[in-house]
Each structure stands twice: as C-alpha cells, then as structure tokens.
Design an enzyme around this catalytic site. Structure first.
Site, PDB file in Angstrom:
ATOM      1  N   ILE A  11      29.630  13.227  24.710  1.00  0.00           N
ATOM      2  CA  ILE A  11      30.403  14.080  23.548  1.00  0.00           C
ATOM      3  C   ILE A  11      30.683  15.645  23.911  1.00  0.00           C
ATOM      4  O   ILE A  11      31.169  16.549  23.272  1.00  0.00           O
ATOM      5  CB  ILE A  11      29.700  14.152  22.261  1.00  0.00           C
ATOM      6  CG1 ILE A  11      28.142  14.758  22.266  1.00  0.00           C
ATOM      7  CG2 ILE A  11      29.812  12.711  21.573  1.00  0.00           C
ATOM      8  CD1 ILE A  11      27.433  14.816  21.047  1.00  0.00           C
ATOM      9  N   GLY A  12      30.118  15.966  25.165  1.00  0.00           N
ATOM     10  CA  GLY A  12      30.131  17.584  25.817  1.00  0.00           C
ATOM     11  C   GLY A  12      29.445  17.462  27.001  1.00  0.00           C
ATOM     12  O   GLY A  12      28.892  16.761  27.368  1.00  0.00           O
ATOM     13  N   VAL A  13      29.826  18.712  27.756  1.00  0.00           N
ATOM     14  CA  VAL A  13      29.264  19.022  28.999  1.00  0.00           C
ATOM     15  C   VAL A  13      28.928  20.565  28.825  1.00  0.00           C
ATOM     16  O   VAL A  13      29.620  21.420  28.445  1.00  0.00           O
ATOM     17  CB  VAL A  13      29.958  18.616  30.204  1.00  0.00           C
ATOM     18  CG1 VAL A  13      29.206  19.253  31.456  1.00  0.00           C
ATOM     19  CG2 VAL A  13      30.315  17.334  30.320  1.00  0.00           C
ATOM     20  N   GLY A  14      27.390  20.627  28.878  1.00  0.00           N
ATOM     21  CA  GLY A  14      27.117  22.264  28.651  1.00  0.00           C
ATOM     22  C   GLY A  14      26.715  22.823  30.139  1.00  0.00           C
ATOM     23  O   GLY A  14      26.816  22.248  31.195  1.00  0.00           O
TER      24      GLY A  14
ATOM     25  N   PHE B 214      24.062  23.086  31.699  1.00  0.00           N
ATOM     26  CA  PHE B 214      23.129  22.489  32.553  1.00  0.00           C
ATOM     27  C   PHE B 214      22.949  20.917  32.455  1.00  0.00           C
ATOM     28  O   PHE B 214      22.304  20.658  32.988  1.00  0.00           O
ATOM     29  CB  PHE B 214      21.613  22.904  31.743  1.00  0.00           C
ATOM     30  CG  PHE B 214      21.424  24.292  31.975  1.00  0.00           C
ATOM     31  CD1 PHE B 214      20.643  24.916  33.092  1.00  0.00           C
ATOM     32  CD2 PHE B 214      21.993  25.382  30.996  1.00  0.00           C
ATOM     33  CE1 PHE B 214      20.502  26.522  33.403  1.00  0.00           C
ATOM     34  CE2 PHE B 214      21.721  26.812  31.146  1.00  0.00           C
ATOM     35  CZ  PHE B 214      21.037  27.464  32.407  1.00  0.00           C
TER      36      PHE B 214
ATOM     37  N   VAL C 264      26.124  16.198  27.358  1.00  0.00           N
ATOM     38  CA  VAL C 264      25.212  16.046  25.879  1.00  0.00           C
ATOM     39  C   VAL C 264      25.913  14.615  25.500  1.00  0.00           C
ATOM     40  O   VAL C 264      27.010  14.268  25.423  1.00  0.00           O
ATOM     41  CB  VAL C 264      25.866  17.260  24.700  1.00  0.00           C
ATOM     42  CG1 VAL C 264      25.113  16.770  23.337  1.00  0.00           C
ATOM     43  CG2 VAL C 264      25.609  18.591  25.358  1.00  0.00           C
TER      44      VAL C 264
ATOM     45  N   ASP D  25      26.295  35.422  20.703  1.00  0.00           N
ATOM     46  CA  ASP D  25      27.374  34.745  21.460  1.00  0.00           C
ATOM     47  C   ASP D  25      28.055  33.775  20.100  1.00  0.00           C
ATOM     48  O   ASP D  25      28.487  32.701  20.150  1.00  0.00           O
ATOM     49  CB  ASP D  25      26.802  33.763  22.436  1.00  0.00           C
ATOM     50  CG  ASP D  25      28.235  33.193  23.245  1.00  0.00           C
ATOM     51  OD1 ASP D  25      29.129  33.685  23.348  1.00  0.00           O
ATOM     52  OD2 ASP D  25      27.847  32.101  24.169  1.00  0.00           O
TER      53      ASP D  25
END
Length: 857
Positions: A522-525, A527, A530, A640
């Site tokens: 569902i996502g890429v952070g 590090f 996800v 942030d």
C-alpha cells in the site's frame, strides 16, 4: 502571469528522470554517455554511463569537474563532470540508416575550473538540424529555478549511418554533461493541418522537440513504467486545465481489460489508457462549458503536432458520447466518437493534428478544448481524453528557440536579497547548501534565493535546486551481530518500551501479509515497503518492512518504538508492535483504510470531500498536533506536517503519522531546539530555516499550508505554474490580501460553503503563516477557530444562508458561536488528558515512520 516560465518548466521536467529510471541502456544500439568521464560510471539507480571521448572527432575539449554539487543531484553521474569545448567540436555516433532516434542532452550549469557557465552561450547542431542556437543553460536554469535541464528531441530517419553532433561556442565556451541516443520505433505518419484540409504534413520525415507529455486524468508515470523501454515521462494534466470546471477523472473498470489490438504498445503505456478525464454526468452543465487545457511557452512561427490518446472503458457502443475537438479556436475534429474509432470498449486509439502557431503580440499559447457534439444527439452529453503529447516540428531545419528570462518577481527578490546576503555568516552558507535553492517564492523563496546568491559567491557557481524535493536527513547505519548475522535492533530498547509493544515473530509477519505478497503493498517508505496485513484472524494492520539488504534504519527503528509506544491519542496513528528477527525489522501500525488526506484532495481519487468533512479532518489533525505540543511531559514537535502525513481511517477520522523528523526533549524548556533544518519544502517554516531554531510554531506554519491545501485542493508546491503561483502559501496569502481568495478555492466547494466559515478558516490559515513564530496562534487557538468554522457551516447546512452577512450580523453570529463553543475551547486546553501515559525520557533522535507515503522522503 509568466507564460514562458510555465511552459519551459514542463519542457525541462518532461524528461527529468529519464536518465535515472530508464531501460534504454538495455535497448539495442543505444548510447548513454557521461561526458568528460574517463571510465564507466553508474548513477544512483544503477544505470551505467560510458565515457564519451572515443566519439569526439574534432575541436578543443577538456574534461572538467564541477566545483559544487547541488543537493538536487542525487548522483555524481552524469552531472558532476562536463565536456568543455572552447572551439567548434563534433561527436560522431553510429546509427542505423532509416531509423528514428530519441536524442537527450543533459546540462548542469556550474563552475568548471575557470569556466563559469554564466558566460557560456553556444549552438548545437545534429547533422544539418539546429537544435539550440545561442543557448544559455545558465539563463534557462535561472528562469526555471532548476539545477539542471534535459532537452529531448525525436530525430527523423536518415539514410546516413552516423549522427554528427556539433557544439559551437557563440560566447565563452560550450559544454554538455550527458548524451543519450535511444532507438525508437517509427510512430508517426502523414497528418492534416488544422484549418487547411487540403494540406498535410509528413510527420514521418519531421524532426521534433518534445514540449508536453501528459497522462490526462491520471498521475505521474515514471520512465520505468513507460512502454517499450522508451523511458518517456508522463505528467499529471491538472496544472494545465483551464477554468473552474476541470471535469471528473475515472479509472478503468475492474471488469475491463485494456486491449491494444493492432496498435503498437509503444505508442503509450497502459497507464495512460487506464485513466480518463471527462466532463461529468450533468447534461445541463456540460452544454455550457468546454473541457479545456492551456499550454504555454509555444514559440511562434512553428508547427506543432498534437497527439491525443483515447480509450473508452466505460461506454460500449457508438453515439453514446460524441464530441468536437478544438485546437487554438479551430475545429480539429468534429463528431469524435471513441468507440467508433477504436472498435470496442477498452481498446486504445489516438489521433494526430498539426497546428501552425502564428506570431502574436506576446507569449504564445496553445489551447485544446472538447465540447459535446449536441447536433448529433448523442445518448450522453460528454467528452473525454486519456493522454496528450505536443511536439514542435522543425522549420527550415531548426528547432531552436530564444533563451527564457527569469520572472520579474525572481529578479526583484534576487536584488532585494543582496544586502541580506552580506550580513549572513558562513555557517548559513553550509545550512543553505544542504537545504538547496528554491522555486517557492514569498518568505521561503527569499531565503532560498539568498542561499543561491551565497553559494554563488562562495563557490563561484549557480545553484537552482528542484525545491519541491524534500530535505533529506542522514540515517544511522544499522547495527548487526557479527556472529549470527541477525539485527540486534531491539537489544537497545528500554524494557518499558518492549513491555508496551507486542513483539511479533517473523513467521507471523509473513502469514499476515501472505508472504509479503506484492498485491498487498500500500506504499513505499524511505526504508522499505508498507503492506496491508491481517493479524489475530481479523485485525487489519499496516506492516512496514525494512529492506533486508539495507544497512540503514536501526536507530530509527529503535526510537520509533520508544516514542510511539508511549504516545496514545485518538488522532495519532498507533504503533501496535514490532518484529526483530532473522535480520528483519518490521513495525506494525493501525491500518488506515482511506489512505492519505492528499489522495482525497487532488491525486485522482474520486472522492470530493464536503466542506464539513474537510473541517472535521482539520480539527482531528489539529487535536493530534495539540497533544504532541502540550499533552506530554516535554513538547514534541512533529517537524513534517503535510497532507501525506495525515491519514484517514474508515470513519474519516484524521490521524497524524510519520514521526521520522520529530524532536523532543528537556531542551525545549528554553523555548526552542537548535537543530539542522529538516522538513519538506512548501511547508517549511522560513523563520526556522533562517535561525535554525525549532519551536512548536514551526508546526503551526506547516499546518497553515495544510489548511490552504485543503481549501484550494492543490499541492503546496506546483512548479509547473507561473512563478508567483508556485508556492501555495505565497499565492494564497497574495489572493487573501487582494480579496480574491475565492478564485482559487476548490471548484467542488463553490456554492456549497458558508462564506463566514470560509472567511474565518482563511483568516486562521493566514495567521498560521505569519513571518514570525510569536505572531502565530497556538494549536489551541487554531482548534477553537476551526470548531467555529464547523458550527457556521452546520448552521448553513441546517437551513442557514450561504451568502455574505452584514458586518453586524457577522459579529453577532460569531459571538453566539463562540459562547456555544466555550466548553469545547476549555476542554481543548487539557487534551493531554486523553493520553494513557506520560512521555518520559524520550529519545531526541529521528524516528522511523512514513506509514503510507508512496514515495517516502
């Protein structure tokens, strides 16, 4: 309105990532050359660049390294070394006769030894085709506030077996940092000129310069995802839509497959045909407006090939929607019927048109408009478009245009900063160099331009950073056991933190994510990825898995657990547990079913948030930040705050996430923390940037940008807009002071928003953006104002008026609402009571998060 700047920005950005993500190096007979390099070198994405020396056939040249690396250059290759030409010189490249090629030229204007790129004006000729004439890469970068630029050309087939590329100085010297020569299929044919039905243009034999390439109704498509390894970049079309009515966007239905049939897949990737922008389903509205796009920086006295991509994945038969296509107020196509053209649902097609742009009185533009063909009496009054490409065709063997000029606003700010620059210390130069230059104007822009000037004085070179990129923090190297090879990340966790968090086994993580199936991503952070997962036979979670091959993240892993294990609040994303086993690090969070707030504002999601819902989301996020500032033993500054870090659960409750840059500690008793500047441009507090002193009012500034982002449904930074509009904070404040803020409000809200509610909301956002932190409100005051905005809107929804009230009525209503909200206001002062525990002995370092941010930081 600086038309040249907007168009030029797109031209530069069009292939900004081509060198980093492409597959073209794997294409037969392609050349990818790092100019001036003595040996092969790979860029940050592992793409290999070969030396260029063996292709040079004449002239005086030298290999020189740049004296300063702009922060936006993520890799030395190819930009930190240039081939300098002090006299006319040529490259000679082998090519296949009768083949069409993409030619991309990379320029990074800097100081190369004693050669200052500000003094370089030169021409570039490919065989007998003039690509650039009296070209200044320095002026172009200044106008675009870019560190480097890329020009992309499509060279027509030739009978020659070689391509001669000539660089000739006009003033000073010529230079180039990288050259790509990529074979491409022949995808052009004869095209009829608009307005001249008896005249055609042979596009097959024409040379072209890429001007625009847009994924209409969709999002950015990277070179990696382009078809046939052509490494083209496709951009979101929203910045180019014109007027209050921008239509609606849709994605391909699940039961429909995109089938190219006889059309080559190289024409455009499947992503282009999987999204569409149409007019909507309101027949009455659609009859009275055109779906319109405006393209600027169009050089007059040239012909332009406009390619429109279509794919109807909703309708199934001809005459359901029929529309007319207009280009520059001329009928390009009447009675367009996509199903009739393509032969069926989900089948892509495209149409080419050529238009001649005559010399006008000012900056030229190219307009594209669609309107239902009412005269054909279609079943539905609608129009649609999936993609658009615009190419400039050569005239008299030339594609060269004039150098752009920096905007008046840029020049004015640059001049005003000269005195400011002289008063700054050398330490400011270091910090400024780390943060980069700017395209965002206003307070942040003034500082960033000052940074540019300082670097110019200190290093002798320009720095035009891609300022919409975030500021990257350093990451601590991982700690690993040299005996077992397993990470010992959790060995340094306090016993209290380990006791408050559940410890999962890696087997449980694999089971929860179906062995980390890619379909669950569902996502890429920053590090790792996800994943959506499920634990305990039914509890949905988000699992962030650190990249096993990465040597980064242990410190962030530890501090995230230490901090989030102690923070509990309805409007903060909760950490459920962690896994530290078999060289794997995973963090398990609450699953946020509706993703990021940004997705629901302007990133292609079908949801149109009501004003009431937006206010409720703002209030929830403000409560989460208020708790961080006041509900713990020590003040916690998020650092942030932005719309990608505000997540929404299935009930639309907002939760603040991503504590990767958060700071906390006893030193906040002094009122601030002295720290290296970190954050995201567009949201960054200019006072924090100047003084390097972080306070909770830095979060307030960022939240003010978020408020305007929610009101206007546009990004905090949009470099494709005219310079005065690039920064949302700057533009919104300008419109607010001029009394025309309603002109930039999200069109979906017009007519549905209580004017007093919007006025109070805008006033609150404006105060958040005050230049000095002491002049900004606290989160407690912001909460009170937002709840007043919500009550004013609810009053209208329950039968009140949405028109402007008289001044006396406004004050009376506001006083009543304020009295009714006294209890809420008082309760907000003690939001910390919602915490299960106090925060004690928290680590002051960076924290490992970014729950759903698809790009990471």
């Amino acid at each position: 309105m600086n038309a040249k700047t907007q168009g030029l920005f797109f031209l530069v950005s069009l292939s900004l990532l081509c060198n980093a993500h492409g597959k073209s190096s794997d294409t037969a007979d392609s050349l990818v050359l790092g100019c001036g390099w003595e040996s092969s070198s790979s860029d940050a994405d592992g793409r290999k660049w070969e030396p260029d020396a063996k292709f040079i056939t004449g002239g005086n040249s030298a290999s020189v390294r740049a004296q300063f690396q702009d922060p936006s250059l993520v890799s030395d290759t190819p930009y930190m070394t240039a081939r300098i030409f002090t006299s006319k010189a040529t490259y000679k490249f082998p090519v296949k006769p009768n083949g069409r090629y993409f030619l991309r030229l990379h320029f990074y204007p800097a100081l190369y030894g004693s050669n200052n790129a500000e003094e370089a004006y030169f021409s570039v000729v490919a065989n007998d085709l003039t690509l650039l004439k009296n070209f200044s890469a320095s002026l172009t970068c200044k106008a675009l506030t870019q560190a480097y630029i890329i020009r992309e050309y499509s060279l027509a087939p030739s009978t020659l077996d070689s391509l001669t590329l000539t660089f000739e100085p006009s003033v000073g010297f010529a230079f180039v940092n990288g050259i790509e020569l990529i074979p491409m299929p022949d995808m052009f044919d004869t095209v009829t000129m608009i307005g001249f039905s008896d005249q055609t243009v042979d596009a097959k034999t024409s040379n072209m310069q890429t001007m625009y390439r847009l994924n209409v109704g969709g999002q950015y498509v990277s070179p990696n995802n382009d078809s046939a390894g052509l490494t083209r970049t496709w951009y979101d079309d929203l910045p180019y839509t014109y007027g209050a009515q921008s239509g609606v966007t849709n994605q391909v239905e699940k039961n429909v497959t995109i089938d190219y049939k006889d059309m080559p897949a190289s024409v455009a990737p499947m992503d282009i045909y999987s999204t569409v922008r149409s007019m909507g389903n309101d027949k009455a509205i659609n009859q009275n407006y055109n779906l319109t796009w405006v393209f600027q920086q169009i050089d007059p006295n040239y012909m332009y090939l406009v390619r429109l991509h279509f794919c109807d994945f909703y309708y199934t038969k001809p005459n359901q929607i029929v529309f007319n296509i207009y280009i520059n107020n001329q009928t390009a196509q009447s009675e367009a019927d996509v199903i009739a053209w393509s032969g069926g649902q989900g089948v892509p097609t495209y149409k080419d048109f050529v238009v001649y742009v005559v010399d006008g009185k000012g900056d030229e533009e190219l307009w594209l408009a669609l309107h239902p063909a009412i005269e054909t009496k279609p079943e539905f009054y609608d129009a649609q478009l999936n993609g658009v490409e615009i190419f400039k065709l050569d005239m008299k063997k030339s594609l060269a245009g004039p150098n752009p000029k920096p905007s008046d606003l840029y020049l004015k700010d640059e001049e005003e900063q000269k005195t400011f620059d002289d008063d700054k210390t050398s330490n400011a130069n270091v910090i400024g160099g780390a943060a980069g230059g700017a395209a965002a104007f206003g307070a942040v822009a003034a500082i960033c331009i000052a940074v540019y000037q300082r670097k110019k004085r200190v290093t002798g070179t320009e720095s035009h950073t891609s300022s919409w990129l975030p500021i990257y923090g350093s990451h601590t190297s991982a700690s690993k056991s040299t005996i077992s090879g397993k990470s010992n990340a959790s060995s340094h966790l306090s016993s209290a933190a380990q006791g408050r968090c559940r410890r999962f086994t890696f087997a449980e993580m694999k089971h929860a994510t179906k062995n980390f199936d890619e379909s669950n991503v569902i996502g890429v952070g920053g590090f790792g990825k996800v994943y959506k997962g499920m634990v305990d036979a039914g509890t949905k979670v988000a699992i962030k898995r650190s990249n096993p091959s990465s040597e980064q993240g242990v410190h962030e892993f530890q501090t995230e657990i230490e901090m989030l294990s102690e923070l509990r609040h309805k409007h903060l994303v909760s950490l459920i547990g962690f896994c530290d086993e078999d060289n794997e690090m995973c963090l398990v969070y609450d699953y946020m079913a509706r993703g990021t707030l940004r997705e629901h504002l302007y990133k292609g999601n079908k949801t149109n948030l009501s004003w009431k819902r937006r206010l409720e989301i703002c209030i929830g996020a403000a409560k989460g930040l208020h708790y961080l500032h006041t509900g713990a033993k020590w003040t916690i500054i998020h650092r942030d705050v932005k719309t990608t870090n505000i997540l929404l659960d299935e009930h639309w409750d907002a939760k603040v996430s991503d504590f990767g840059l958060s700071k906390t500690g006893p030193e906040m008793s002094a009122g601030h923390v002295s720290t290296v500047v970190k954050g995201s441009f567009g949201y960054l507090d200019p006072e924090y940037f100047r003084r390097q002193q972080l306070t909770e009012k830095s979060d307030v500034y960022s939240f003010g940008v978020v408020l305007f982002e929610i009101l206007c449904a546009r990004p905090a930074l949009n470099p494709s807009l005219p310079k005065e509009q690039v920064s949302l904070a700057d533009w919104a404040l300008h419109c607010q002071k001029k009394g025309v803020l309603e002109d930039i409000v999200d069109p979906h809200l017009k007519g549905k928003i209580n004017q007093e509610s919007m006025k109070k909301f805008a006033d609150t956002a404006e105060k958040c953006l005050a230049d000095h932190g002491l002049d900004r409100p606290t989160l407690n005051d912001i909460l009170w104002n937002l709840e007043l905005c919500l009550q004013l809107q609810e009053n209208m929804d329950n039968g009140g008026s949405s028109t402007h009230s008289r001044r006396g009525e406004t004050n009376h209503n506001e006083a009543n609402a304020r009295n009714q909200n006294t209890a809420t206001h008082n309760s907000n002062r003690s939001l910390g009571s919602e915490s299960d525990v106090d925060v004690n002995d928290l680590n002051t370092g960076e924290v490992f998060s970014q729950i759903v941010n698809p790009k990471g930081r």
